[in-house]
Design a protein around this motif. Structure first.
Motif, PDB file in Angstrom:
ATOM      1  N   SER A 392       0.744  -1.176   0.059  1.00  0.00           N
ATOM      2  CA  SER A 392       0.137  -0.095   0.128  1.00  0.00           C
ATOM      3  C   SER A 392       0.976   1.291  -0.002  1.00  0.00           C
ATOM      4  O   SER A 392       0.507   2.341   0.556  1.00  0.00           O
ATOM      5  CB  SER A 392      -1.012  -0.092   1.255  1.00  0.00           C
ATOM      6  N   ILE A 393       1.951   1.066  -0.541  1.00  0.00           N
ATOM      7  CA  ILE A 393       2.949   2.362  -0.485  1.00  0.00           C
ATOM      8  C   ILE A 393       2.573   3.503  -1.482  1.00  0.00           C
ATOM      9  O   ILE A 393       2.106   3.205  -2.674  1.00  0.00           O
ATOM     10  CB  ILE A 393       4.443   1.859  -1.290  1.00  0.00           C
ATOM     11  N   GLN A 394       2.529   4.640  -1.026  1.00  0.00           N
ATOM     12  CA  GLN A 394       1.993   5.705  -1.700  1.00  0.00           C
ATOM     13  C   GLN A 394       3.091   6.571  -2.480  1.00  0.00           C
ATOM     14  O   GLN A 394       2.827   7.354  -3.353  1.00  0.00           O
ATOM     15  CB  GLN A 394       1.121   6.599  -0.798  1.00  0.00           C
ATOM     16  N   GLU A 395       4.102   6.602  -1.935  1.00  0.00           N
ATOM     17  CA  GLU A 395       5.414   7.465  -2.369  1.00  0.00           C
ATOM     18  C   GLU A 395       6.554   6.744  -2.248  1.00  0.00           C
ATOM     19  O   GLU A 395       6.940   5.929  -1.077  1.00  0.00           O
ATOM     20  CB  GLU A 395       5.433   8.745  -1.943  1.00  0.00           C
ATOM     21  N   LEU A 396       7.799   6.966  -2.677  1.00  0.00           N
ATOM     22  CA  LEU A 396       8.941   6.596  -2.459  1.00  0.00           C
ATOM     23  C   LEU A 396      10.041   7.459  -1.758  1.00  0.00           C
ATOM     24  O   LEU A 396       9.726   8.885  -2.121  1.00  0.00           O
ATOM     25  CB  LEU A 396       9.632   6.181  -3.959  1.00  0.00           C
ATOM     26  N   PRO A 397      10.598   7.404  -0.651  1.00  0.00           N
ATOM     27  CA  PRO A 397      11.437   8.148   0.124  1.00  0.00           C
ATOM     28  C   PRO A 397      12.667   8.611  -0.763  1.00  0.00           C
ATOM     29  O   PRO A 397      13.214   7.818  -1.388  1.00  0.00           O
ATOM     30  CB  PRO A 397      11.781   7.307   1.312  1.00  0.00           C
ATOM     31  N   GLN A 407      19.097  -2.339 -10.076  1.00  0.00           N
ATOM     32  CA  GLN A 407      18.972  -2.559 -11.273  1.00  0.00           C
ATOM     33  C   GLN A 407      17.567  -2.797 -11.738  1.00  0.00           C
ATOM     34  O   GLN A 407      16.799  -2.656 -12.875  1.00  0.00           O
ATOM     35  CB  GLN A 407      19.667  -3.853 -11.909  1.00  0.00           C
ATOM     36  N   THR A 408      16.830  -3.533 -10.725  1.00  0.00           N
ATOM     37  CA  THR A 408      15.342  -3.924 -11.156  1.00  0.00           C
ATOM     38  C   THR A 408      14.627  -3.414  -9.994  1.00  0.00           C
ATOM     39  O   THR A 408      14.836  -3.615  -8.680  1.00  0.00           O
ATOM     40  CB  THR A 408      15.061  -5.331 -11.062  1.00  0.00           C
ATOM     41  N   LEU A 409      13.494  -2.661 -10.204  1.00  0.00           N
ATOM     42  CA  LEU A 409      12.574  -2.192  -9.111  1.00  0.00           C
ATOM     43  C   LEU A 409      11.217  -2.398  -9.350  1.00  0.00           C
ATOM     44  O   LEU A 409      10.724  -1.890 -10.379  1.00  0.00           O
ATOM     45  CB  LEU A 409      12.691  -0.569  -8.821  1.00  0.00           C
ATOM     46  N   ILE A 410      10.562  -3.113  -8.526  1.00  0.00           N
ATOM     47  CA  ILE A 410       9.062  -3.725  -8.788  1.00  0.00           C
ATOM     48  C   ILE A 410       8.229  -3.115  -7.788  1.00  0.00           C
ATOM     49  O   ILE A 410       8.299  -3.233  -6.644  1.00  0.00           O
ATOM     50  CB  ILE A 410       9.074  -5.037  -8.740  1.00  0.00           C
ATOM     51  N   LEU A 411       7.272  -2.436  -8.266  1.00  0.00           N
ATOM     52  CA  LEU A 411       6.588  -1.564  -7.510  1.00  0.00           C
ATOM     53  C   LEU A 411       4.996  -1.845  -7.852  1.00  0.00           C
ATOM     54  O   LEU A 411       4.233  -0.671  -7.744  1.00  0.00           O
ATOM     55  CB  LEU A 411       6.823   0.032  -7.508  1.00  0.00           C
ATOM     56  N   SER A 412       4.621  -2.800  -8.771  1.00  0.00           N
ATOM     57  CA  SER A 412       3.429  -3.271  -9.039  1.00  0.00           C
ATOM     58  C   SER A 412       2.327  -3.241  -7.905  1.00  0.00           C
ATOM     59  O   SER A 412       2.744  -3.563  -6.766  1.00  0.00           O
ATOM     60  CB  SER A 412       3.331  -4.408  -9.742  1.00  0.00           C
ATOM     61  N   ARG A 413       1.027  -2.809  -8.351  1.00  0.00           N
ATOM     62  CA  ARG A 413      -0.099  -3.147  -7.350  1.00  0.00           C
ATOM     63  C   ARG A 413       0.358  -2.346  -5.930  1.00  0.00           C
ATOM     64  O   ARG A 413       0.222  -2.764  -4.981  1.00  0.00           O
ATOM     65  CB  ARG A 413      -0.305  -4.522  -6.981  1.00  0.00           C
ATOM     66  N   ASN A 414       0.517  -0.906  -6.086  1.00  0.00           N
ATOM     67  CA  ASN A 414       0.460  -0.248  -4.951  1.00  0.00           C
ATOM     68  C   ASN A 414      -0.346   0.997  -5.054  1.00  0.00           C
ATOM     69  O   ASN A 414      -1.492   0.713  -5.750  1.00  0.00           O
ATOM     70  CB  ASN A 414       1.820   0.236  -4.516  1.00  0.00           C
ATOM     71  N   ILE A 416       0.872   4.226  -5.555  1.00  0.00           N
ATOM     72  CA  ILE A 416       1.781   5.591  -6.123  1.00  0.00           C
ATOM     73  C   ILE A 416       0.820   6.390  -7.085  1.00  0.00           C
ATOM     74  O   ILE A 416       0.389   5.702  -7.951  1.00  0.00           O
ATOM     75  CB  ILE A 416       2.934   4.979  -6.674  1.00  0.00           C
ATOM     76  N   LYS A 417       0.588   7.542  -6.489  1.00  0.00           N
ATOM     77  CA  LYS A 417       0.034   8.432  -7.711  1.00  0.00           C
ATOM     78  C   LYS A 417       0.795   9.499  -8.465  1.00  0.00           C
ATOM     79  O   LYS A 417       0.482   9.746  -9.580  1.00  0.00           O
ATOM     80  CB  LYS A 417      -0.896   9.120  -6.591  1.00  0.00           C
ATOM     81  N   GLU A 418       1.932   9.806  -7.996  1.00  0.00           N
ATOM     82  CA  GLU A 418       3.012  10.825  -8.768  1.00  0.00           C
ATOM     83  C   GLU A 418       4.250  10.035  -9.263  1.00  0.00           C
ATOM     84  O   GLU A 418       4.636   8.985  -8.499  1.00  0.00           O
ATOM     85  CB  GLU A 418       3.535  11.608  -7.796  1.00  0.00           C
ATOM     86  N   TRP A 419       4.492  10.152 -10.547  1.00  0.00           N
ATOM     87  CA  TRP A 419       5.775   9.469 -10.785  1.00  0.00           C
ATOM     88  C   TRP A 419       7.058   9.875 -10.032  1.00  0.00           C
ATOM     89  O   TRP A 419       7.323  11.070  -9.943  1.00  0.00           O
ATOM     90  CB  TRP A 419       6.068   9.916 -12.381  1.00  0.00           C
ATOM     91  N   PRO A 420       7.825   8.980  -9.752  1.00  0.00           N
ATOM     92  CA  PRO A 420       9.137   9.234  -8.627  1.00  0.00           C
ATOM     93  C   PRO A 420      10.085   9.571  -9.627  1.00  0.00           C
ATOM     94  O   PRO A 420      11.380   9.006  -9.538  1.00  0.00           O
ATOM     95  CB  PRO A 420       9.112   7.981  -7.897  1.00  0.00           C
ATOM     96  N   PHE A 421      10.128  10.750 -10.353  1.00  0.00           N
ATOM     97  CA  PHE A 421      11.089  10.974 -11.357  1.00  0.00           C
ATOM     98  C   PHE A 421      12.394  11.542 -10.556  1.00  0.00           C
ATOM     99  O   PHE A 421      13.393  10.877 -11.230  1.00  0.00           O
ATOM    100  CB  PHE A 421      10.593  12.131 -12.060  1.00  0.00           C
ATOM    101  N   ALA A 422      12.249  12.280  -9.533  1.00  0.00           N
ATOM    102  CA  ALA A 422      13.622  12.732  -9.004  1.00  0.00           C
ATOM    103  C   ALA A 422      14.392  11.450  -8.440  1.00  0.00           C
ATOM    104  O   ALA A 422      15.763  11.600  -8.492  1.00  0.00           O
ATOM    105  CB  ALA A 422      12.984  13.512  -7.758  1.00  0.00           C
ATOM    106  N   ILE A 423      13.782  10.444  -8.116  1.00  0.00           N
ATOM    107  CA  ILE A 423      14.586   9.226  -7.462  1.00  0.00           C
ATOM    108  C   ILE A 423      14.979   8.559  -8.729  1.00  0.00           C
ATOM    109  O   ILE A 423      16.143   8.137  -8.643  1.00  0.00           O
ATOM    110  CB  ILE A 423      13.532   8.431  -6.655  1.00  0.00           C
TER     111      ILE A 423
END
Length: 472
Positions: A392-397, A407-414, A416-423
């Motif tokens: 139920s993650i809403q944003e990335l720290p 190399q691989t980041l899987i965030l499916s089915r959370n 998240i409403k905003e693209w974490p572009f800065a990260i």
């Protein structure tokens, strides 16, 4: 070649790998003597790093002694049948890789290369290691897997700084207790696929051991002193002839993976039900039942039991999901014991998963009910894959930006409403990103899409999301 040699006289490093060389060019052995016109001989430096891997080199000349400042020598994946005695005159040598050749013997002179820290002679035809290797007192990483070695020289006990030893795929019949009394800094030991009939009684001396792999041997028992291996995280004992397990196994509080498949076990001890395992493989043994206390091992995510004559359990339980089996076993406990069984705290499971990722560099926290990304993710260091799907993650720290090896980041089915572009911009090694099934509110700005290679990474992510929305 001249251009490479000239550059090497400036940098001290020469890489001639993958060049189909049948022999080492003579100029390499006399690097400084070959200073050409226009070069300032007083600015030239001795060769310190020489990479000759993946060629067809059949021999190294004794002229190797002309490179006394060499610290790294890699001649792996060649056609060498021996090494020159001059290898012992490289007193500054720290890393020597001669793996994947046809070497029959390592010269005794190697003992004079006393600065050696890492030595890889795996995948050759070596029958014994030289006793002189024990003189390399700084040796910390020794890899001699896939050879024909029948015993290790007793003098190796003098290598008291050893932290990693890999002798998989040899013909070893025993490991001396003298080794374990000396190798107290050992963190990884792989002696799988040998002919070992037992483990040294003083195995408990290895208090810093994190990974122990002894699968596919002929080991009859695990000594009670295993309790001394208090740092053990992964323990592989599959394909042996174990018939009983010591109760002391239960004291290994950090153990996360225990592989006991294909042995002759008739029961799993109640004492070992104290373990906080994530993976327990008991497949292909002689178990007829399981202790009800095993139901209290609620950190278990995978329990393998196939190939056992389990008469007291329905096959649907044995072959079904692990949580269902654990619930059934807990139901068999007396009321008093059952009340003590509890689901582990979420933090405890996260910590266990992080511990297991120390060697695999992969962390899976899928379906953990997380609302925030736990700090363990960026505190792990060189993590390469993180799976945070079905939470139920809403944003990335912003701290996630420090995971430079990711190399691989899987965030499916959370959520998240905003693209974490800065990260994402900081994760230069990221090659796979999954954000499908998130309530993303808007597309990216033009500024975001101009950044490359992030552009192609996000394009691939969008394409993946679109495919999953299309009807099958």
């Amino acid at each position: 070649m001249d251009r490479l040699l000239k550059a090497a006289r400036t940098s001290g490093s020469l890489n001639l790998s993958n060049r189909s060389l049948r022999e080492v060019p003579v100029e390499v052995y006399r690097s400084l003597d070959a200073v050409g016109e226009g070069e300032k001989w007083w600015e030239a430096v001795e060769l310190q790093k020489l990479i000759l891997a993946h060629n067809n080199i059949e021999s190294l000349k004794e002229d190797l002694r002309n490179l006394p400042l060499l610290t790294v020598l890699n001649v792996s994946h060649n056609m060498l049948t021996d090494l020159p005695a001059a290898i012992g005159q490289l007193s500054m040598l720290k890393l020597l890789d001669v793996s994947f050749n046809s070497i029959v013997a390592i010269p005794e002179e190697i003992g004079s290369a006393t600065s050696l820290v890492k030595f890889d002679c795996s995948s050759n035809h070596i029958k014994e290691l030289p006793c002189s290797l024990g003189k390399c007192s700084d040796l910390s990483d020794l890899k001699a897997s896939n050879n024909q070695i029948t015993s290790l020289p007793e003098d190796l006990k003098n290598c008291s700084k050893l932290t990693k030893l890999d002798v998989e795929g040899n013909k070893l019949t025993a490991l001396s207790e003298n080794f374990f009394a000396s190798w107290t800094l050992l963190t990884e030991l792989n002696a799988s696929k040998n002919l070992l009939s037992g483990m040294p009684e003083n195995i408990g001396c290895l208090s810093r051991l994190i990974r122990l792999d002894l699968h596919q041997n002929r080991i009859l028992s695990i000594p009670p002193s295993i309790t001394g291996c208090c740092s053990l995280v992964e323990f592989y004992m599959g394909n042996n002839v174990l018939s009983i397990l010591p109760e002391e196994l239960g004291s290994l509080s950090r153990l996360g993976t225990l592989d006991l498949h294909s042995n002759q076990l008739k029961e799993y001890p109640v004492g070992a039900c104290k373990l906080c395992l994530s993976v327990l493989d008991l497949s292909n043994n002689s178990l007829t039942g399981l202790p009800a206390e095993l139901g209290n091992m609620t950190t278990l995510r995978k329990l393998l039991l196939t190939g056992n004559p389990l008469r007291t359990l329905r096959s649907s339980l044995v072959n079904g999901p692990t949580p269902a089996l654990l619930r059934y076993l807990r139901s068999r406990l007396s009321e008093g014991e059952d009340s003590e069984a509890k689901t582990p705290a979420k933090e405890e499971v996260v910590t266990m998963a992080a511990r297991l990722s120390l060697t695999s560099k992969e962390l899976s926290l899928e379906g953990m009910g997380l609302s925030v990304v736990p700090s363990e993710v960026w505190e792990l260091g060189e993590i390469v894959k993180v799976n945070l799907s079905r939470n139920s993650i809403q944003e990335l720290p912003i701290e996630l930006s420090s995971c430079l090896s990711l190399q691989t980041l899987i965030l499916s089915r959370n959520n998240i409403k905003e693209w974490p572009f800065a990260i994402l911009k900081s994760l230069s090694n990221l090659s796979c990103l999954k954000l499908d099934n998130n309530p993303l509110r808007q597309m990216l700005s033009k500024e975001c899409m101009l950044v490359d290679p992030l552009n192609s990474l996000i394009h691939g992510c969008l394409l993946d999301m679109w495919k999953k929305k299309m009807p099958s």
